[in-house]
Write a protein that holds these residues in place. Structure first.
Motif, PDB file in Angstrom:
ATOM      1  N   ALA A   1      11.905   3.048   3.322  1.00 44.19           N
ATOM      2  CA  ALA A   1      11.134   2.571   4.483  1.00 44.19           C
ATOM      3  C   ALA A   1       9.878   1.791   4.103  1.00 44.19           C
ATOM      4  O   ALA A   1       9.091   1.437   4.998  1.00 44.19           O
ATOM      5  CB  ALA A   1      10.754   3.765   5.355  1.00 44.19           C
ATOM      6  N   HIS A   2       9.701   1.497   2.824  1.00 45.47           N
ATOM      7  CA  HIS A   2       8.459   0.813   2.428  1.00 45.47           C
ATOM      8  C   HIS A   2       8.700  -0.030   1.180  1.00 45.47           C
ATOM      9  O   HIS A   2       8.609   0.467   0.053  1.00 45.47           O
ATOM     10  CB  HIS A   2       7.384   1.879   2.176  1.00 45.47           C
ATOM     11  N   VAL A   3       9.034  -1.290   1.403  1.00 48.35           N
ATOM     12  CA  VAL A   3       9.191  -2.219   0.276  1.00 48.35           C
ATOM     13  C   VAL A   3       8.499  -3.540   0.608  1.00 48.35           C
ATOM     14  O   VAL A   3       8.302  -3.872   1.777  1.00 48.35           O
ATOM     15  CB  VAL A   3      10.678  -2.514  -0.055  1.00 48.35           C
ATOM     16  N   HIS A   4       8.114  -4.262  -0.438  1.00 50.24           N
ATOM     17  CA  HIS A   4       7.518  -5.600  -0.260  1.00 50.24           C
ATOM     18  C   HIS A   4       8.282  -6.570  -1.153  1.00 50.24           C
ATOM     19  O   HIS A   4       7.987  -6.677  -2.349  1.00 50.24           O
ATOM     20  CB  HIS A   4       6.061  -5.623  -0.710  1.00 50.24           C
ATOM     21  N   MET A   5       9.279  -7.242  -0.595  1.00 45.78           N
ATOM     22  CA  MET A   5       9.946  -8.308  -1.355  1.00 45.78           C
ATOM     23  C   MET A   5       9.174  -9.602  -1.092  1.00 45.78           C
ATOM     24  O   MET A   5       8.635  -9.789   0.006  1.00 45.78           O
ATOM     25  CB  MET A   5      11.410  -8.483  -0.914  1.00 45.78           C
TER      26      MET A   5
ATOM     27  N   PHE B   1       4.369  -0.364  13.460  1.00 46.25           N
ATOM     28  CA  PHE B   1       3.306  -1.338  13.208  1.00 46.25           C
ATOM     29  C   PHE B   1       2.468  -0.774  12.075  1.00 46.25           C
ATOM     30  O   PHE B   1       2.169   0.424  12.076  1.00 46.25           O
ATOM     31  CB  PHE B   1       2.508  -1.554  14.501  1.00 46.25           C
ATOM     32  N   LYS B   2       2.142  -1.629  11.096  1.00 49.48           N
ATOM     33  CA  LYS B   2       1.498  -1.088   9.893  1.00 49.48           C
ATOM     34  C   LYS B   2       0.161  -1.765   9.652  1.00 49.48           C
ATOM     35  O   LYS B   2       0.101  -2.994   9.552  1.00 49.48           O
ATOM     36  CB  LYS B   2       2.439  -1.332   8.709  1.00 49.48           C
ATOM     37  N   VAL B   3      -0.878  -0.963   9.545  1.00 45.77           N
ATOM     38  CA  VAL B   3      -2.198  -1.532   9.261  1.00 45.77           C
ATOM     39  C   VAL B   3      -2.699  -1.066   7.900  1.00 45.77           C
ATOM     40  O   VAL B   3      -2.333  -0.001   7.410  1.00 45.77           O
ATOM     41  CB  VAL B   3      -3.240  -1.155  10.352  1.00 45.77           C
TER      42      VAL B   3
ATOM     43  N   VAL C   1       1.501   6.039   5.007  1.00 45.86           N
ATOM     44  CA  VAL C   1       2.329   5.594   3.878  1.00 45.86           C
ATOM     45  C   VAL C   1       1.731   6.077   2.548  1.00 45.86           C
ATOM     46  O   VAL C   1       0.565   6.453   2.474  1.00 45.86           O
ATOM     47  CB  VAL C   1       2.483   4.043   3.839  1.00 45.86           C
ATOM     48  N   HIS C   2       2.535   6.030   1.543  1.00 45.48           N
ATOM     49  CA  HIS C   2       2.190   6.384   0.157  1.00 45.48           C
ATOM     50  C   HIS C   2       1.045   7.400   0.006  1.00 45.48           C
ATOM     51  O   HIS C   2       0.032   7.138  -0.647  1.00 45.48           O
ATOM     52  CB  HIS C   2       1.952   5.148  -0.717  1.00 45.48           C
ATOM     53  N   VAL C   3       1.255   8.582   0.590  1.00 46.71           N
ATOM     54  CA  VAL C   3       0.263   9.660   0.440  1.00 46.71           C
ATOM     55  C   VAL C   3       0.262  10.089  -1.032  1.00 46.71           C
ATOM     56  O   VAL C   3       1.314  10.323  -1.627  1.00 46.71           O
ATOM     57  CB  VAL C   3       0.624  10.853   1.353  1.00 46.71           C
TER      58      VAL C   3
ATOM     59  N   THR D   1       9.255   3.773  -1.676  1.00 46.19           N
ATOM     60  CA  THR D   1       8.821   3.384  -3.024  1.00 46.19           C
ATOM     61  C   THR D   1       7.592   2.483  -3.052  1.00 46.19           C
ATOM     62  O   THR D   1       6.942   2.366  -4.070  1.00 46.19           O
ATOM     63  CB  THR D   1       9.939   2.631  -3.770  1.00 46.19           C
ATOM     64  N   ASP D   2       7.314   1.787  -1.922  1.00 40.56           N
ATOM     65  CA  ASP D   2       6.272   0.758  -1.965  1.00 40.56           C
ATOM     66  C   ASP D   2       6.653  -0.289  -3.017  1.00 40.56           C
ATOM     67  O   ASP D   2       5.794  -0.828  -3.719  1.00 40.56           O
ATOM     68  CB  ASP D   2       4.920   1.404  -2.281  1.00 40.56           C
ATOM     69  N   HIS D   3       7.946  -0.553  -3.118  1.00 45.82           N
ATOM     70  CA  HIS D   3       8.472  -1.465  -4.155  1.00 45.82           C
ATOM     71  C   HIS D   3       7.755  -2.816  -4.089  1.00 45.82           C
ATOM     72  O   HIS D   3       7.829  -3.523  -3.089  1.00 45.82           O
ATOM     73  CB  HIS D   3       9.974  -1.654  -3.919  1.00 45.82           C
TER      74      HIS D   3
HETATM   75 ZN    ZN Z   1       3.068  -1.114   0.465  1.00 46.63          ZN
END
Ligand code: ZN
Ligand code: URP
Ligand code: ZN
Length: 436
Positions: free
Chosen positions: A55-59, A146-148, A235-237, A311-313
């Motif tokens: 649920a958390h990647v940045h391509m 929505f992500k801040v 996210v990413h605690v 993963t915050d890939h």
């Molecule tokens: Zn991220």
């Protein structure tokens, strides 16, 4: 397609059964299904699990060193190789840009994605039409979160007045706000102070982002979410203090979800005590923490305080990207890859070390992210659901290495980690991924 003799794992149970797949859907789960002329896969001795959802990647994330090294094409290949069949990436409008215009641009970038994908929308500003656009995202664009960013104040980060407006708008639509929780202003001051003192190496990255800079932001997010009645997902605690705050809020009935990532479960801050070539790849935010934080995160996953593992890939090459910050850690692009090894790492160090059950593995990697982000018919092995299925070989051993990984990056933060468990066959929307 017919899968026979496998052991199906769901959030609740583990049982032997056959699975029939027709037109991309799971149409029948029963013992001894026999249909002539079906393509048969024999999964004897293997687990059958729902395709992973990260649920958390940045391509293709833009940075001052160029885009992150995995494009939607290479990153989705890495995802599929690791058993992840759905990724959720981000749409990040420029300040002042229409959210919908930014979404169209991002859809064009994502066209090469080989796996299923969805987006979170990232409010970076709030204008007269923003509430309408948020409504449009939910009603027409299938965007349900929505992500801040409370950090990165000089780029995508927002101030508290904008956060309040976003929270009110998201709460009004009964949607979900996800948050990167770090106190951006304090971090920026600490970073500037270290650089002015000549403290330029990567080891100052974690020192510029101590635990309290995350947990104070978590505390603020929880307080403001309560005031505005907004459901939130953090996210990413990465810290034990944050886990405590989240658990307390959940105990009062507040809708607070939490995510952590493999890097916070498996690495500790000794990774920064190395020369630049070896430590720069660990410059990611929040930074890698201490052993005590790892323990709290594992406990949080086990007792349900933390619902998902993402993963915050966001990999960057060491050569040509991370090394831009050789003389100034604040210039190192933040991020690292993870999508390819999330499931095998979690299986090896979670299930096989009795920190979580195999049913929790499925729940945390697939079922919960699908539920939280409203990915319809995904995240479960169930009749009527999409046939995103992984046949999991629980015995296969591997060693993670940048020399052999699928992701496009010249380094890997899990270099040398041994894994047991492997996505042997990946079925995406009813079709076997042959090229993996
Ligand atoms: Zn991220
Ligand atoms: O260091 C990280 N995590 N980079 C990616 C962007 C973010 O903060 O999620
Ligand atoms: Zn973040």
């Amino acid at each position: 397609m017919l899968i026979i003799n496998g052991t199906i794992v769901t959030s609740e149970k583990t049982f032997k059964s056959d699975i029939l797949i027709e037109n991309g859907k799971i149409t029948k789960i029963a013992e001894n299904i026999s249909i002539p002329n079906e393509k048969i896969i024999d999964a004897e001795g293997k687990y059958i699990i729902p395709g992973g959802i990260d649920a958390h990647v940045h391509m293709d994330l833009p940075s001052h060193t160029g885009k992150s090294s995995d494009s939607f094409l290479t990153g989705s290949k890495a995802a599929l190789a690791g058993g992840t069949t759905t990724i959720i990436d981000f749409v990040t409008p420029e300040k002042g840009e229409s959210y919908i215009v930014a979404l169209e641009k991002r859809k064009a970038e994502a066209k090469t994605c080989l796996c299923n994908y969805a987006f979170h929308m990232s409010p970076t500003w709030f204008g007269e039409n923003t509430e309408n656009e948020i409504h449009q995202c939910i009603e027409k664009e299938n965007i349900h979160s929505f992500k801040v960013y409370l950090a990165y104040k000089k780029a995508v980060g927002i101030e508290d007045d904008v956060l309040l407006k976003v929270m009110k708008a998201v709460a009004k639509q009964n949607s979900l706000l996800t948050l990167h929780c770090e106190m951006g202003d304090e971090i920026d001051e600490l970073r500037a102070k270290f650089i002015s003192e000549g403290k330029t190496q990567p080891k100052y990255h974690p020192l510029s982002r101590p635990n309290h800079t995350e947990s104070e932001a978590v505390e603020k997010a929880i307080r403001m979410a309560k005031e505005t009645n907004c459901g939130i997902y953090i996210v990413h605690v990465s810290t034990k203090e944050s886990v405590d705050l989240i658990r307390k809020a959940q105990q009062t009935g507040q809708k607070v979800f939490a995510e952590t990532c493999p890097q916070y479960l498996l690495l500790d801050d000794s990774v920064y005590d190395q020369e630049f070539e070896l430590s720069a790849k660990f410059v990611l935010s929040p930074p890698i923490r201490k052993k005590a934080d790892q323990i709290a995160l594992w406990n949080g996953l086990k007792n349900g305080t933390i619902q998902t593992l993402a993963t915050d890939h966001c990999p960057f090459h060491l050569h040509g990207q991370k090394d831009v910050g050789r003389n100034d850690f604040t210039k190192i692009p933040n991020g690292a890859g993870g999508v390819e090894h999330r499931m095998s790492l979690f299986f090896t160090y979670g299930v096989l070390q009795n920190k979580i059950t195999i049913n929790q593995f499925v729940d945390i990697c697939s079922t919960k992210p699908a539920e939280i982000f409203k990915l319809k018919n995904k995240g479960q092995i169930k009749e009527g659901f999409d046939a995103d299925i992984v046949i999991w070989n629980a015995k296969k051993e591997s060693i993670i290495s940048a020399k052999t990984h699928k992701q496009n990056c010249d380094s890997n933060i899990f270099e040398g980690f041994k894994t047991i468990g492997f996505a042997e066959t990946v079925i995406l929307n009813g079709k076997k991924c042959e090229y993996l």
